[in-house]
Design a protein around this motif. Structure first.
Motif, PDB file in Angstrom:
ATOM      1  N   SER A 191     -23.409 -26.293 -63.290  1.00  0.00           N
ATOM      2  CA  SER A 191     -22.194 -25.677 -62.739  1.00  0.00           C
ATOM      3  C   SER A 191     -21.775 -24.469 -63.564  1.00  0.00           C
ATOM      4  CB  SER A 191     -21.061 -26.697 -62.684  1.00  0.00           C
ATOM      5  OG  SER A 191     -21.349 -27.734 -61.766  1.00  0.00           O
ATOM      6  N   LYS A 192     -21.913 -24.578 -64.882  1.00  0.00           N
ATOM      7  CA  LYS A 192     -21.554 -23.450 -65.740  1.00  0.00           C
ATOM      8  C   LYS A 192     -22.424 -22.234 -65.428  1.00  0.00           C
ATOM      9  CE  LYS A 192     -19.883 -26.268 -69.605  1.00  0.00           C
ATOM     10  NZ  LYS A 192     -20.176 -26.806 -70.943  1.00  0.00           N
ATOM     11  N   LYS A 193     -23.706 -22.463 -65.196  1.00  0.00           N
ATOM     12  CA  LYS A 193     -24.603 -21.351 -64.867  1.00  0.00           C
ATOM     13  C   LYS A 193     -24.228 -20.730 -63.517  1.00  0.00           C
ATOM     14  CE  LYS A 193     -28.571 -22.913 -67.592  1.00  0.00           C
ATOM     15  NZ  LYS A 193     -29.968 -23.397 -67.575  1.00  0.00           N
ATOM     16  N   LYS A 194     -23.846 -21.565 -62.560  1.00  0.00           N
ATOM     17  CA  LYS A 194     -23.402 -21.049 -61.259  1.00  0.00           C
ATOM     18  C   LYS A 194     -22.133 -20.220 -61.420  1.00  0.00           C
ATOM     19  CE  LYS A 194     -25.344 -24.756 -58.391  1.00  0.00           C
ATOM     20  NZ  LYS A 194     -25.027 -25.906 -57.486  1.00  0.00           N
ATOM     21  N   ILE A 195     -21.210 -20.717 -62.244  1.00  0.00           N
ATOM     22  CA  ILE A 195     -19.957 -19.999 -62.480  1.00  0.00           C
ATOM     23  C   ILE A 195     -20.227 -18.658 -63.149  1.00  0.00           C
ATOM     24  CG2 ILE A 195     -17.867 -20.034 -63.913  1.00  0.00           C
ATOM     25  CD1 ILE A 195     -17.710 -23.062 -63.284  1.00  0.00           C
ATOM     26  N   SER A 196     -21.169 -18.631 -64.085  1.00  0.00           N
ATOM     27  CA  SER A 196     -21.528 -17.388 -64.759  1.00  0.00           C
ATOM     28  C   SER A 196     -22.053 -16.363 -63.767  1.00  0.00           C
ATOM     29  CB  SER A 196     -22.574 -17.668 -65.838  1.00  0.00           C
ATOM     30  OG  SER A 196     -22.851 -16.504 -66.577  1.00  0.00           O
ATOM     31  N   THR A 197     -22.870 -16.825 -62.817  1.00  0.00           N
ATOM     32  CA  THR A 197     -23.402 -15.940 -61.784  1.00  0.00           C
ATOM     33  C   THR A 197     -22.286 -15.421 -60.890  1.00  0.00           C
ATOM     34  OG1 THR A 197     -25.514 -17.132 -61.785  1.00  0.00           O
ATOM     35  CG2 THR A 197     -25.016 -15.775 -59.858  1.00  0.00           C
ATOM     36  N   ILE A 198     -21.371 -16.319 -60.523  1.00  0.00           N
ATOM     37  CA  ILE A 198     -20.236 -15.933 -59.679  1.00  0.00           C
ATOM     38  C   ILE A 198     -19.366 -14.897 -60.387  1.00  0.00           C
ATOM     39  CG2 ILE A 198     -18.059 -16.772 -58.678  1.00  0.00           C
ATOM     40  CD1 ILE A 198     -19.551 -19.432 -58.124  1.00  0.00           C
ATOM     41  N   ALA A 199     -19.118 -15.120 -61.674  1.00  0.00           N
ATOM     42  CA  ALA A 199     -18.294 -14.188 -62.446  1.00  0.00           C
ATOM     43  C   ALA A 199     -18.925 -12.802 -62.477  1.00  0.00           C
ATOM     44  CB  ALA A 199     -18.103 -14.716 -63.861  1.00  0.00           C
ATOM     45  N   LEU A 200     -20.229 -12.751 -62.678  1.00  0.00           N
ATOM     46  CA  LEU A 200     -20.931 -11.473 -62.707  1.00  0.00           C
ATOM     47  C   LEU A 200     -20.806 -10.764 -61.366  1.00  0.00           C
ATOM     48  CD1 LEU A 200     -22.739  -9.495 -64.220  1.00  0.00           C
ATOM     49  CD2 LEU A 200     -24.720 -10.819 -63.451  1.00  0.00           C
ATOM     50  N   GLN A 201     -20.927 -11.523 -60.282  1.00  0.00           N
ATOM     51  CA  GLN A 201     -20.828 -10.948 -58.949  1.00  0.00           C
ATOM     52  C   GLN A 201     -19.423 -10.422 -58.680  1.00  0.00           C
ATOM     53  OE1 GLN A 201     -23.377 -10.404 -56.906  1.00  0.00           O
ATOM     54  NE2 GLN A 201     -21.962  -9.297 -55.570  1.00  0.00           N
ATOM     55  N   ILE A 202     -18.410 -11.174 -59.097  1.00  0.00           N
ATOM     56  CA  ILE A 202     -17.016 -10.742 -58.920  1.00  0.00           C
ATOM     57  C   ILE A 202     -16.783  -9.407 -59.614  1.00  0.00           C
ATOM     58  CG2 ILE A 202     -14.620 -11.249 -59.570  1.00  0.00           C
ATOM     59  CD1 ILE A 202     -15.270 -14.224 -59.152  1.00  0.00           C
ATOM     60  N   LEU A 203     -17.243  -9.302 -60.842  1.00  0.00           N
ATOM     61  CA  LEU A 203     -17.025  -8.073 -61.620  1.00  0.00           C
ATOM     62  C   LEU A 203     -17.813  -6.905 -61.048  1.00  0.00           C
ATOM     63  CD1 LEU A 203     -17.018  -9.637 -65.199  1.00  0.00           C
ATOM     64  CD2 LEU A 203     -15.046  -8.775 -63.908  1.00  0.00           C
ATOM     65  N   LYS A 204     -19.012  -7.178 -60.530  1.00  0.00           N
ATOM     66  CA  LYS A 204     -19.798  -6.113 -59.907  1.00  0.00           C
ATOM     67  C   LYS A 204     -19.090  -5.570 -58.684  1.00  0.00           C
ATOM     68  CE  LYS A 204     -24.584  -7.141 -61.266  1.00  0.00           C
ATOM     69  NZ  LYS A 204     -25.902  -7.622 -60.776  1.00  0.00           N
ATOM     70  N   GLU A 205     -18.515  -6.479 -57.861  1.00  0.00           N
ATOM     71  CA  GLU A 205     -17.825  -6.053 -56.640  1.00  0.00           C
ATOM     72  C   GLU A 205     -16.592  -5.222 -56.965  1.00  0.00           C
ATOM     73  OE1 GLU A 205     -17.051  -9.664 -54.541  1.00  0.00           O
ATOM     74  OE2 GLU A 205     -19.145  -9.922 -53.906  1.00  0.00           O
ATOM     75  N   GLU A 206     -15.931  -5.548 -58.079  1.00  0.00           N
ATOM     76  CA  GLU A 206     -14.737  -4.794 -58.473  1.00  0.00           C
ATOM     77  C   GLU A 206     -15.082  -3.374 -58.919  1.00  0.00           C
ATOM     78  OE1 GLU A 206     -12.687  -7.066 -61.404  1.00  0.00           O
ATOM     79  OE2 GLU A 206     -11.842  -8.464 -59.944  1.00  0.00           O
ATOM     80  N   HIS A 207     -16.326  -3.184 -59.354  1.00  0.00           N
ATOM     81  CA  HIS A 207     -16.707  -1.854 -59.847  1.00  0.00           C
ATOM     82  C   HIS A 207     -17.474  -1.046 -58.830  1.00  0.00           C
ATOM     83  CE1 HIS A 207     -16.347  -3.933 -63.958  1.00  0.00           C
ATOM     84  NE2 HIS A 207     -15.341  -3.103 -63.834  1.00  0.00           N
ATOM     85  N   THR A 208     -17.570  -1.565 -57.596  1.00  0.00           N
ATOM     86  CA  THR A 208     -18.260  -0.813 -56.532  1.00  0.00           C
ATOM     87  C   THR A 208     -17.258  -0.284 -55.536  1.00  0.00           C
ATOM     88  OG1 THR A 208     -18.592  -2.896 -55.282  1.00  0.00           O
ATOM     89  CG2 THR A 208     -20.369  -2.164 -56.745  1.00  0.00           C
TER      90      THR A 208
END
Length: 288
Positions: free
Chosen positions: A271-288
């Motif tokens: 679950s932690k690894k999934k959350i890490s992936t989700i966090a990265l995706q959230i931050l990428k979307e904020e910078h696009t």
């Protein structure tokens, strides 16, 4: 080098005692990660004094010694201990608000003189001391700036995390430490008694009361997320990961039918690894 061994001493402490924090913050740049480890080691030292097996007098003496060490450290005296040597190195690179170290120790003294919080405001006050202080210590290190609004948001995140800890550990805290952190006023409002807790009753009153505090914590997490922009770019993902993992603890308790009285609820590595992936995706979307 000695300083590397000192930092490794601190790293082992956070790795052993808080896998959620370690998982998130180990992804920071090296200097920032080491600063987190050293600050965590201090907070853990204060916490372990209170939760140790020594007499109350010995615990008070140890906390007073810790306060004296803070004074010595503030005046530039060298303290021959891995944690203090690491903190001295941190202070050469980043701002360290020693008032927050003292605030942390004051919070631990509240546990030594434990009284069940009478009101929700009392719980916030305690949580700000033992956890909000950590957020305020880390804010200028991870943000590269120091503002009142940023400190308030960091304190708020700490309170959310401490409430999460309390909701996860209700049974353990009462069984092993004879402590109830749920405010008396809430237990009266929801008509859940200490005898219910002794009987390990997970009834409707308990669930509604638990959810009221969980919603409080979740609201605080949600209010914190917009403040991620205040932090250095390389700090945002580790900080978001740590916050999301902590917030997920609440969902783990829900999935286990609110049983935080006889079992320890934790977030799995998957679950932690999934959350890490989700966090990265959230931050990428904020910078696009």
């Amino acid at each position: 080098m000695q300083i590397n061994e000192d930092y490794d001493y601190c790293r082992q402490i956070i790795k052993s005692h808080s896998k959620s924090f370690y998982y998130g913050f180990s992804q920071l740049p090296e200097d920032e990660a080491k600063a987190v480890y050293a600050i965590y080691a201090f907070c853990r030292t204060a916490d372990d004094i209170v939760d140790g097996n020594e007499s109350e007098a010995e615990k008070r003496e140890a906390l007073q010694l810790l306060l004296q060490q803070i004074d010595s450290f503030e005046h530039g005296e060298q303290i021959d201990h891995p944690m203090w040597r690491a903190l001295a190195d941190v202070r050469n690179k980043f701002p360290l608000d020693l008032a927050m170290f003292r605030k942390q120790v004051t919070g631990q003294m509240m546990d030594l003189d434990f009284r069940q919080p009478a009101t929700i405001e009392d719980l916030y006050h305690y949580s700000s001391h033992v956890a909000g202080s950590v957020g305020e210590l880390l804010y200028p290190i991870l943000a590269g700036q120091d503002t009142q609004a940023g400190r308030k948001a960091a304190d708020n995140l700490g309170i959310a995390m401490q409430i999460t800890n309390i909701l996860r550990d209700i049974g353990e805290d009462h069984r092993e430490k004879q402590r109830i952190y749920i405010p008396k006023s809430m237990m009266q409002t929801y008509q859940y008694t200490e005898q219910n807790l002794i009987n390990q009753e997970i009834n409707e009153a308990f669930i509604v009361m638990w959810e009221a505090l969980a919603q409080d914590a979740e609201d605080r997490y949600n209010r914190f997320y917009p403040h991620l922009i205040d932090y250095n770019r390389e700090s945002r993902q580790p900080l978001l990961v740590a916050a999301l993992i902590y917030a997920e603890i609440l969902n783990e308790v829900r999935r286990n039918n609110y049983n935080c009285l006889t079992r320890r609820n934790k977030v799995s590595l998957i679950s932690k690894k999934k959350i890490s992936t989700i966090a990265l995706q959230i931050l990428k979307e904020e910078h696009t």
